[in-house]
Design a protein around this motif. Structure first.
Motif: not given
Length: 90
Positions: A35-49, A51-65
């Motif tokens: 159960a603990g590993f399942a919760i940890t897996d869910q939290r890591l999946t949410a963090l990955e999502e 980070f993916d959104k953050f990466d998209v934002r960074l690409v946009r900022i890089e393009s603007e720069v």
């Protein structure tokens, strides 16, 4: 003290309840860990999502720069040309 230490103690003591209790506790611990590993897996999946959104934002900022940098070079070139027109004798 002359007792044989290698004799089977199962006839003298009933160890089954102790072993069953240990196995039950191991199984309970295993379920808690799963159960603990399942919760940890869910939290890591949410963090990955996130980070993916953050990466998209960074690409946009890089393009603007890069765009701003390019515009700045164009303005510098225009300014040099404009400046040279004032330096030339009429």
């Amino acid at each position: 003290m002359s007792e044989d230490i290698t004799k089977d103690i199962s006839s003298e003591y009933n160890t089954a309840p102790t072993i069953e209790t240990v196995l039950e506790r191991i199984e309970a611990l295993s379920q808690e860990m799963r159960a603990g590993f399942a919760i940890t897996d869910q939290r890591l999946t949410a963090l990955e999502e996130r980070f993916d959104k953050f990466d998209v934002r960074l690409v946009r900022i890089e393009s603007e720069v890069k765009s701003t940098h390019s515009e700045m070079f164009t303005l510098r070139a225009d300014f040099k040309e404009f400046k040279s027109q004032f330096k030339e004798p009429a």
